[in-house]
Design a protein around this motif. Structure first.
Motif, PDB file in Angstrom:
ATOM      1  N   ASN A  23      10.720  72.929  48.205  1.00 41.39           N
ATOM      2  CA  ASN A  23      11.165  71.978  47.448  1.00 41.39           C
ATOM      3  C   ASN A  23      11.256  70.617  48.547  1.00 41.39           C
ATOM      4  O   ASN A  23      10.700  69.607  47.702  1.00 41.39           O
ATOM      5  CB  ASN A  23      12.336  71.945  46.597  1.00 41.39           C
ATOM      6  N   ALA A  24      11.661  70.585  49.519  1.00 43.29           N
ATOM      7  CA  ALA A  24      11.768  69.436  50.303  1.00 43.29           C
ATOM      8  C   ALA A  24      10.293  68.949  50.522  1.00 43.29           C
ATOM      9  O   ALA A  24       9.743  67.894  50.502  1.00 43.29           O
ATOM     10  CB  ALA A  24      12.532  69.868  51.407  1.00 43.29           C
ATOM     11  N   LEU A  25       9.338  69.978  50.834  1.00 42.50           N
ATOM     12  CA  LEU A  25       8.084  69.723  51.258  1.00 42.50           C
ATOM     13  C   LEU A  25       7.234  69.027  50.107  1.00 42.50           C
ATOM     14  O   LEU A  25       6.418  68.321  50.067  1.00 42.50           O
ATOM     15  CB  LEU A  25       7.409  70.838  52.084  1.00 42.50           C
ATOM     16  N   GLN A  26       7.577  69.798  48.859  1.00 40.03           N
ATOM     17  CA  GLN A  26       6.841  69.053  47.718  1.00 40.03           C
ATOM     18  C   GLN A  26       7.315  67.803  47.468  1.00 40.03           C
ATOM     19  O   GLN A  26       6.390  66.968  47.164  1.00 40.03           O
ATOM     20  CB  GLN A  26       7.330  70.166  46.676  1.00 40.03           C
ATOM     21  N   GLU A  27       8.560  67.467  47.706  1.00 41.84           N
ATOM     22  CA  GLU A  27       8.887  66.130  47.608  1.00 41.84           C
ATOM     23  C   GLU A  27       8.243  64.950  48.524  1.00 41.84           C
ATOM     24  O   GLU A  27       7.887  64.088  48.044  1.00 41.84           O
ATOM     25  CB  GLU A  27      10.562  66.176  47.656  1.00 41.84           C
ATOM     26  N   ARG A  29       5.208  65.591  50.012  1.00 37.35           N
ATOM     27  CA  ARG A  29       3.974  65.492  49.735  1.00 37.35           C
ATOM     28  C   ARG A  29       3.750  64.597  48.940  1.00 37.35           C
ATOM     29  O   ARG A  29       2.667  63.428  48.823  1.00 37.35           O
ATOM     30  CB  ARG A  29       3.236  66.807  49.437  1.00 37.35           C
ATOM     31  N   GLN A  30       4.622  64.325  47.670  1.00 40.51           N
ATOM     32  CA  GLN A  30       4.322  63.347  46.791  1.00 40.51           C
ATOM     33  C   GLN A  30       4.640  61.914  46.965  1.00 40.51           C
ATOM     34  O   GLN A  30       4.104  61.101  46.538  1.00 40.51           O
ATOM     35  CB  GLN A  30       5.134  63.751  45.378  1.00 40.51           C
ATOM     36  N   ARG A  31       5.506  61.888  48.294  1.00 37.73           N
ATOM     37  CA  ARG A  31       6.001  60.404  48.355  1.00 37.73           C
ATOM     38  C   ARG A  31       5.447  59.831  49.551  1.00 37.73           C
ATOM     39  O   ARG A  31       5.772  58.713  50.096  1.00 37.73           O
ATOM     40  CB  ARG A  31       7.511  60.522  48.556  1.00 37.73           C
ATOM     41  N   ILE A  32       4.751  60.539  50.399  1.00 42.48           N
ATOM     42  CA  ILE A  32       4.162  59.991  51.630  1.00 42.48           C
ATOM     43  C   ILE A  32       3.020  58.944  51.098  1.00 42.48           C
ATOM     44  O   ILE A  32       2.247  58.960  50.305  1.00 42.48           O
ATOM     45  CB  ILE A  32       3.251  61.080  52.116  1.00 42.48           C
ATOM     46  N   THR A 110       0.262  69.900  55.918  1.00 41.01           N
ATOM     47  CA  THR A 110      -0.356  68.910  56.420  1.00 41.01           C
ATOM     48  C   THR A 110      -0.705  67.943  55.320  1.00 41.01           C
ATOM     49  O   THR A 110      -1.716  68.268  54.323  1.00 41.01           O
ATOM     50  CB  THR A 110      -1.837  69.060  57.000  1.00 41.01           C
ATOM     51  N   VAL A 111      -0.498  66.494  55.281  1.00 42.77           N
ATOM     52  CA  VAL A 111      -0.687  65.786  54.180  1.00 42.77           C
ATOM     53  C   VAL A 111      -1.527  64.483  54.830  1.00 42.77           C
ATOM     54  O   VAL A 111      -1.366  63.749  55.420  1.00 42.77           O
ATOM     55  CB  VAL A 111       0.459  65.107  53.729  1.00 42.77           C
ATOM     56  N   PRO A 112      -2.619  64.356  54.174  1.00 43.51           N
ATOM     57  CA  PRO A 112      -3.480  63.253  54.426  1.00 43.51           C
ATOM     58  C   PRO A 112      -3.048  61.956  53.672  1.00 43.51           C
ATOM     59  O   PRO A 112      -2.344  61.981  52.560  1.00 43.51           O
ATOM     60  CB  PRO A 112      -4.883  63.410  53.718  1.00 43.51           C
TER      61      PRO A 112
END
Length: 266
Positions: A23-27, A29-32, A110-112
């Motif tokens: 859940n932390a990573l999902q949040e 990824r959406q906010r980067i 990994t988030v672009p």
């Protein structure tokens, strides 16, 4: 090598720890977005973990200075959060661990940042897909090193290299337990996989050479040639019916893994 098999009740707690991490990573990824600092990401990760009733795991590992490892571009793993700003075109790797009722969850994405180059996007997609292939290879009655063979063969056939110095690991009451999980083909198949085993699969792939270098901060690992790196990670349990991903968000999200293996992975 002594591997601790988890009971059904222990696996249930580990699922909860895994939910907290996912859940932390999902949040995140959406906010980067461009302009954020790596410390901003770390603060958001800690807030998410604590809000869910967990405790950040990484500060208990040799006093790591953050709730998340945040590694950018040529940084492979263990990046220390700080004042570095993200820019359009960066690749940011976010690794989060949490403790819940004495058990650990651990995952990474990994988030672009914004739009990235074609080769960078391909590196991300290949790394994410090879995690899926590694999970599919983790079958009860199979062998530990089947995982690395599936990952390494896929990655190298696409012109990227697998980092060999850093590996996945058993996980449970401790963040790092036996066995080590390699992400490349080896001469031996290793130990048999049994229901109750829990470990991370976390391929780290480089656009260039597989060689790494440790920075003077004693934590941050970078590519030796300065080229890009990507990482994805899940915590996985071996069950009687196949591998189960423990680090799933409440929505059931498994990042965007192409679950060509959906019939085998819960």
């Amino acid at each position: 090598m002594s591997v601790t098999l988890k009971s059904n009740s222990e696996l249930e707690v580990m699922r909860q720890a895994g939910h907290i991490v996912a859940n932390a990573l999902q949040e995140l990824r959406q906010r980067i977005e461009p302009g954020m600092t790596t410390k901003d990401i770390d603060r958001m990760a800690e807030r998410s973990i604590r809000r869910a009733g967990g405790d950040p795991a990484f500060p208990y590992v040799n006093n790591f200075p953050g709730a998340a490892c945040v590694s950018v571009n040529d940084e492979i793993v263990h990046g220390i959060p700080g004042r570095r700003q993200l820019h359009e075109g960066d690749l940011v790797k976010i690794d989060v661990g949490a403790i819940y009722r004495g058990y650990h969850g651990d995952a990474a994405v990994t988030v672009p940042v914004g739009r990235v180059g074609k080769r960078a996007q391909e590196l991300v997609e290949v790394t994410e897909e090879c995690l899926a292939l590694g999970i599919r290879a983790a079958q009860p009655g199979g062998f530990l090193n089947d995982i690395g063979a599936a990952i390494g063969d896929f990655v190298e056939a696409r012109g990227f290299s697998c980092v060999r110095q850093y590996v996945g690991h058993g996980i449970g009451r401790r963040l790092h337990e036996p066995p080590n999980v390699h992400h490349f083909r080896q001469a031996v198949r290793g130990m048999r996989l049994q229901p109750g085993m829990t470990f991370t699969i976390e391929p780290m792939n480089n656009a260039g050479s597989a060689e790494t270098r440790l920075l003077d901060d004693g934590w941050t690992v970078v590519t030796a040639d300065g080229r890009l790196s990507a990482q994805f990670e899940h915590t996985v349990a071996i069950t009687d019916h196949g591998p189960e991903v423990l680090t799933l968000a409440d929505s059931g999200e498994t990042w965007s893994i192409p679950f060509l293996l959906a019939d085998r992975v819960q």
